[in-house]
Design a protein around this motif. Structure first.
Motif, PDB file in Angstrom:
ATOM      1  N   TRP A 386      51.281   7.419  66.667  1.00 22.88           N
ATOM      2  CA  TRP A 386      52.296   6.354  66.742  1.00 22.88           C
ATOM      3  C   TRP A 386      51.610   5.009  66.630  1.00 22.88           C
ATOM      4  O   TRP A 386      50.474   4.822  67.074  1.00 22.88           O
ATOM      5  CB  TRP A 386      53.068   6.438  68.065  1.00 22.88           C
ATOM      6  N   ARG A 387      52.321   4.062  66.033  1.00 22.82           N
ATOM      7  CA  ARG A 387      51.806   2.711  65.877  1.00 22.82           C
ATOM      8  C   ARG A 387      52.916   1.709  66.161  1.00 22.82           C
ATOM      9  O   ARG A 387      54.110   2.034  66.089  1.00 22.82           O
ATOM     10  CB  ARG A 387      51.248   2.480  64.458  1.00 22.82           C
ATOM     11  N   LEU A 388      52.494   0.468  66.462  1.00 20.87           N
ATOM     12  CA  LEU A 388      53.419  -0.653  66.587  1.00 20.87           C
ATOM     13  C   LEU A 388      53.209  -1.598  65.412  1.00 20.87           C
ATOM     14  O   LEU A 388      52.064  -1.849  65.002  1.00 20.87           O
ATOM     15  CB  LEU A 388      53.178  -1.417  67.893  1.00 20.87           C
ATOM     16  N   ARG A 389      54.311  -2.122  64.876  1.00 15.12           N
ATOM     17  CA  ARG A 389      54.227  -3.065  63.763  1.00 15.12           C
ATOM     18  C   ARG A 389      54.946  -4.337  64.147  1.00 15.12           C
ATOM     19  O   ARG A 389      56.078  -4.302  64.655  1.00 15.12           O
ATOM     20  CB  ARG A 389      54.847  -2.474  62.496  1.00 15.12           C
ATOM     21  N   ASP A 390      54.314  -5.488  63.882  1.00 16.78           N
ATOM     22  CA  ASP A 390      54.970  -6.765  64.187  1.00 16.78           C
ATOM     23  C   ASP A 390      55.729  -7.283  62.969  1.00 16.78           C
ATOM     24  O   ASP A 390      55.798  -6.621  61.918  1.00 16.78           O
ATOM     25  CB  ASP A 390      53.957  -7.787  64.700  1.00 16.78           C
ATOM     26  N   ARG A 391      56.290  -8.460  63.087  1.00 15.74           N
ATOM     27  CA  ARG A 391      57.121  -9.024  62.009  1.00 15.74           C
ATOM     28  C   ARG A 391      56.310  -9.312  60.750  1.00 15.74           C
ATOM     29  O   ARG A 391      56.853  -9.383  59.647  1.00 15.74           O
ATOM     30  CB  ARG A 391      57.786 -10.317  62.495  1.00 15.74           C
ATOM     31  N   LEU A 398      49.148   3.112  68.990  1.00 16.43           N
ATOM     32  CA  LEU A 398      49.926   3.117  70.226  1.00 16.43           C
ATOM     33  C   LEU A 398      49.701   4.424  70.963  1.00 16.43           C
ATOM     34  O   LEU A 398      49.868   5.511  70.408  1.00 16.43           O
ATOM     35  CB  LEU A 398      51.421   2.952  69.908  1.00 16.43           C
ATOM     36  N   ARG A 399      49.317   4.317  72.217  1.00 16.67           N
ATOM     37  CA  ARG A 399      49.183   5.482  73.093  1.00 16.67           C
ATOM     38  C   ARG A 399      50.451   5.572  73.941  1.00 16.67           C
ATOM     39  O   ARG A 399      50.692   4.744  74.815  1.00 16.67           O
ATOM     40  CB  ARG A 399      47.953   5.342  73.983  1.00 16.67           C
ATOM     41  N   VAL A 400      51.267   6.584  73.669  1.00 17.34           N
ATOM     42  CA  VAL A 400      52.577   6.684  74.314  1.00 17.34           C
ATOM     43  C   VAL A 400      52.829   8.130  74.704  1.00 17.34           C
ATOM     44  O   VAL A 400      52.477   9.062  73.967  1.00 17.34           O
ATOM     45  CB  VAL A 400      53.691   6.153  73.378  1.00 17.34           C
ATOM     46  N   HIS A 401      53.428   8.323  75.868  1.00 18.85           N
ATOM     47  CA  HIS A 401      53.694   9.680  76.368  1.00 18.85           C
ATOM     48  C   HIS A 401      54.754  10.376  75.529  1.00 18.85           C
ATOM     49  O   HIS A 401      54.620  11.544  75.177  1.00 18.85           O
ATOM     50  CB  HIS A 401      54.126   9.610  77.829  1.00 18.85           C
ATOM     51  N   GLY A 423      41.116  -2.675  73.196  1.00 19.94           N
ATOM     52  CA  GLY A 423      40.308  -2.977  72.018  1.00 19.94           C
ATOM     53  C   GLY A 423      40.444  -1.943  70.918  1.00 19.94           C
ATOM     54  O   GLY A 423      40.037  -2.196  69.786  1.00 19.94           O
ATOM     55  N   ARG A 424      41.021  -0.777  71.261  1.00 20.79           N
ATOM     56  CA  ARG A 424      41.201   0.281  70.266  1.00 20.79           C
ATOM     57  C   ARG A 424      42.664   0.669  70.104  1.00 20.79           C
ATOM     58  O   ARG A 424      43.126   0.928  68.996  1.00 20.79           O
ATOM     59  CB  ARG A 424      40.385   1.519  70.654  1.00 20.79           C
ATOM     60  N   GLU A 425      43.387   0.731  71.209  1.00 17.84           N
ATOM     61  CA  GLU A 425      44.789   1.124  71.172  1.00 17.84           C
ATOM     62  C   GLU A 425      45.527   0.471  72.326  1.00 17.84           C
ATOM     63  O   GLU A 425      44.918   0.021  73.310  1.00 17.84           O
ATOM     64  CB  GLU A 425      44.929   2.651  71.251  1.00 17.84           C
ATOM     65  N   LEU A 426      46.856   0.420  72.187  1.00 21.65           N
ATOM     66  CA  LEU A 426      47.697  -0.140  73.234  1.00 21.65           C
ATOM     67  C   LEU A 426      48.287   1.010  74.042  1.00 21.65           C
ATOM     68  O   LEU A 426      48.999   1.860  73.510  1.00 21.65           O
ATOM     69  CB  LEU A 426      48.822  -0.987  72.641  1.00 21.65           C
TER      70      LEU A 426
END
Length: 438
Positions: A386-391, A398-401, A423-426
């Motif tokens: 998973w990743r996050l993308r901004d505008r 993205l580290r998400v459960h 520094g590597r993932e959120l």
């Protein structure tokens, strides 16, 4: 009901639950008709419920503190949690009244304890034997210096053999060095050695171990040169090595007053295995800075209830000395409030967040995590990740459960998210779409 009372959603009320069973039982006890004599004033709500006996429960709206007459050791118990859940679901059932009897007695005891704590904070520091204190500090410095000398030799041997060879070493090789550092009264360095041991055993060990080894070597080298460094960075190095900072010293520092938005919390087991700790993040609506509150519970103790996410806490915080202050203590608070979260706070692009990280690392190269409050980001599925993308189209891992739950919350639209960037993932801790939280 007066508009000054903080309004909680049922989801926020259940965030006080110490475990899933307490939340499940509270839902059963919060049904209409279960409670009698529900009352409320400006700072407290209370009521009675019939169980194996008649139990009296109360909740302090100011301090977010619970009281119940039942014998449960959980904090809060199912009755206290059910009381707050009833308030969140049907606040009109609570009739205005002034505390009396057991409620007034509880409040008086709490106020007396608070007054005593405030008096201790305002009194001049106790007279200490400066010579004896200097002697203790010098003795510890000597122990730490000896431990650092051993660590440097150990690191030299490790570097000569290479990380590939280090990966073949038994855990006892690292445990022995960590034990020597504990004996040298440098528990922070001992923890860094154990982190290196763990990093050598993960899937992508090359990157993880290189970073862990570099950080350990930098910390060890920096400690020997601390007197030539700025005060804030020196404080960071000493704290990371294991030198404690007294709460009285922190609370004596000038506070920062703000309306602090409660963003998220996460609970973890202590590495020693004898307790748990909580990391709770706040964000100043005016200052635009993050604040980390830490709490600990040992043995069979329960962690104190967290502030519910989405709540605004008017408070003065005192930060621990640091080049990049994050950890803080709450000096005093006003009654919490619920205010809509808008996109006017936090970072509005990943470039802005990364620029803030670069500025923080320039001040403190040993910083490992940074709070990111991001507005207007979308969730993407990238293969199995998973990743996050901004505008602007920039993305970060993205580290998400549960990424699918996050995607469902967003409906494909921009979200506000909060997490810890290493520094590597959120590492995602919370996300919301308007009033709806993950």
């Amino acid at each position: 009901m007066d508009a000054t009372h903080p309004r909680l959603t049922p989801e926020q009320a259940l965030q006080f639950a110490p475990d899933d069973s307490a939340a499940q039982n509270a839902r059963k006890l919060a049904k209409p008709g279960q409670w009698q004599h529900l009352r409320i004033n400006q700072t407290v709500l209370w009521g009675e419920i019939q169980g194996s006996a008649v139990y009296r429960a109360a909740f302090d709206l100011d301090a977010l503190s619970f009281k119940c007459s039942c014998p449960s050791r959980k904090q809060p118990c199912k009755h206290g949690l059910a009381l707050v859940l009833s308030y969140a679901q049907s606040f009109a059932l609570f009739e205005p009244a002034e505390p009396s009897g057991w409620v007034a007695e509880w409040l008086e005891k709490r106020q007396a304890a608070a007054d005593k704590k405030q008096a201790r904070a305002e009194d001049p520091a106790k007279t200490v034997d400066a010579a004896a204190q200097a002697k203790r500090v010098a003795a510890r410095e000597k122990k730490v210096a000896g431990g650092l000398q051993e660590l440097q030799l150990w690191l030299d041997d490790l570097a000569r053999g290479g990380l590939a060879h280090a990966r073949t070493l038994a855990r006892s090789h690292f445990d022995h060095m960590a034990g020597r550092l504990v004996d040298a009264q440098a528990p922070g360095l001992a923890a860094a050695v154990q982190e290196l041991s763990s990093a050598l055993r993960v899937a992508h060990w090359q990157q993880a171990a290189t970073m862990a080894l570099g950080r350990l070597a930098l910390l060890a080298e920096s400690y020997g040169r601390q007197d030539s460094l700025p005060d804030g960075l020196k404080a960071d190095i000493r704290a990371l090595t294991g030198w404690p900072v007294a709460q009285e010293e922190v609370l004596a520092a000038p506070p920062l007053a703000d309306d602090w938005l409660v963003l998220a919390h996460r609970d973890e087991d202590l590495e020693t295995g004898n307790g748990r700790y909580r990391r709770q993040w706040l964000w100043g609506r005016t200052s635009g800075r993050g604040a980390l509150l830490l709490s600990f519970a040992f043995g069979n103790q329960n962690l104190i209830p967290p502030y519910p996410a989405g709540m605004t806490l008017p408070a003065r915080l005192c930060f621990y000395p640091s080049a990049t202050p994050q950890r803080a203590l709450v000096r005093d608070t006003d009654i919490p409030a619920m205010r809509p979260l808008t996109g006017a706070i936090g970072y509005h692009s990943l470039d802005e967040a990364l620029d803030a990280q670069a500025a923080q690392l320039a001040l403190n190269p040993l910083l490992t995590e940074m709070p990111w409050l991001l507005a207007g980001v979308t969730v993407l599925r990238d293969g199995h990740d998973w990743r996050l993308r901004d505008r602007d189209g920039r993305t970060v891992p993205l580290r998400v459960h549960d990424g699918w739950a996050l995607l469902a919350l967003s409906g494909g639209h921009p979200l506000q998210v909060f997490g810890e960037w290493d520094g590597r993932e959120l590492r995602l801790l919370n996300a919301w779409n308007g009033e709806e939280f993950l």
